[in-house]
Design an enzyme around this catalytic site. Sequence first.
Site, PDB file in Angstrom:
ATOM      1  N   LYS A 185       0.836  -1.199   0.000  1.00 15.15           N
ATOM      2  CA  LYS A 185       0.000   0.000   0.000  1.00 15.15           C
ATOM      3  C   LYS A 185       0.873   1.253   0.000  1.00 15.15           C
ATOM      4  O   LYS A 185       0.617   2.204  -0.753  1.00 15.15           O
ATOM      5  CB  LYS A 185      -0.920   0.012   1.214  1.00 15.15           C
ATOM      6  CG  LYS A 185      -1.807   1.243   1.299  1.00 15.15           C
ATOM      7  CD  LYS A 185      -2.508   1.327   2.645  1.00 15.15           C
ATOM      8  CE  LYS A 185      -1.529   1.687   3.756  1.00 15.15           C
ATOM      9  NZ  LYS A 185      -2.199   1.827   5.073  1.00 15.15           N
ATOM     10  N   HIS A 203      14.280  25.829  10.613  1.00  8.08           N
ATOM     11  CA  HIS A 203      13.747  26.776   9.643  1.00  8.08           C
ATOM     12  C   HIS A 203      14.512  26.688   8.324  1.00  8.08           C
ATOM     13  O   HIS A 203      15.741  26.557   8.330  1.00  8.08           O
ATOM     14  CB  HIS A 203      13.854  28.199  10.207  1.00  8.08           C
ATOM     15  CG  HIS A 203      13.272  29.238   9.312  1.00  8.08           C
ATOM     16  ND1 HIS A 203      11.914  29.415   9.163  1.00  8.08           N
ATOM     17  CD2 HIS A 203      13.880  30.152   8.505  1.00  8.08           C
ATOM     18  CE1 HIS A 203      11.693  30.392   8.308  1.00  8.08           C
ATOM     19  NE2 HIS A 203      12.874  30.864   7.899  1.00  8.08           N
TER      20      HIS A 203
END
Length: 444
Positions: free
Chosen positions: A23, A417
């Site tokens: 899957k 970040h």
Amino acid sequence: MCAYSIAMYISPISISILGCVPKKLMVFASRYPGEIKEMAGYGWEGATEGKFDWKTFLENKNQEITRLNNVYQNFVLKNAGVEVIEATGSLAGPNSVNVHTTATGETSTVTAKNILIAVGGWPFKPSSVPGIEHAITSNEIFYLKEQPKRIVVVGGGFIALEFASIMDGLGSDVTLMYRGDLFLRGFDQDMREHLKEEMTTNSNIDLQFNTDPKEIVKNDDGTLSVTDQDGNVVECDAIMYATGRKGKIDGLNLDAAGVKTEGSFIPVDDYSQTNVPGIYAVGDITNRIALTPVALMEGHRLADTVFGGMDRPVDHEYVASTVFTTPEIGTVGYSEEEAVTKFGDIDVYKNRFRAMKHSFPKSETYSLFKLIVETKTQRVVGCHVATDGAGEMVQGVAIAVKMGATKDDFDNTIGIHPTSAEELVTMRTPSYYYRGGEKKESLD
């Protein structure tokens, strides 16, 4: 034959290899068209999706499944000293199992002090629907010789949603029929509504709520006509039912040992023991949390308790999970609705935004991040994320939530970040509160 313990099972590992692994491979395959669509926004000219080759994918998938099966059978099990008997087992008593070998037709009896039942579950198809024999389940979809150009998926759970997303990404025309108002019952309401909005905006899936097939007719050309309860007809090449699973107890002869059942499932205590001492059950057959890692945890804790001299009851609180739709939903802990019921006073932090990856090419694809905090202790009791790679992200967060991290712990963690994940440690002001179970927009 005599043994100290015996497991009568389709193991969680084998279920994962035959279900979860292929899957996820299909999930990977289905997402490439979305990546290619955004390439022009990054300056790549002339990029096209091309044509997906179903047969090539299946051949490669089968090779990978064979490789993994060989690893577990020839390396993991043998190195652990496990004797594997490929046969059908049924209880003959509280300490014995009849073993029937189909290849030879021979039946023998194995006796043991401890018996583990881990046979798993099986997809359910409602026999009341005329033509239901023409429907497939998540078992058969991995082995279809040809990709259905048009497919109807019936159900509103994570299996139905995942395969609807997969087949849509691979280029099939998908119709999703669900008998309720909104799919993913039991998940956080915001996540359910966000996924519906994203699927409506960014997929070609025809979402049909409050709809259920009434009849399935196979036409002379091999196609199917699916008629719903209102008389509407959808023409398709395949219909897949994902409407729940039942415990695979048929043929186990549980009565011979006095093992009690509830419907098709086997109830157990916190140590996975049935009502019969020495007979245990783990995994989907127990109808607790039907996830492969949960079954592995249950089996591991059982082994530690019975053979390792430890006291390790099963712990189902703060189990992380992922719905591999597009976008993914990653979740751990309590939903907003559950948290209000359990804790009464909670703070909810929430932000919906367009991630940098999708913002730059100006795609209308949005992420939703949400933290649920118990007001009294400031413990983070729920984390829900809908974004690219949500499962990878929430797996790490789940460790902190399981350890009892507070909102201050999240706030004191410096973000990476620029990432979407930094949103989890930069949401400072609650979006709203609950006090005494009542929702408040502010505390003024």
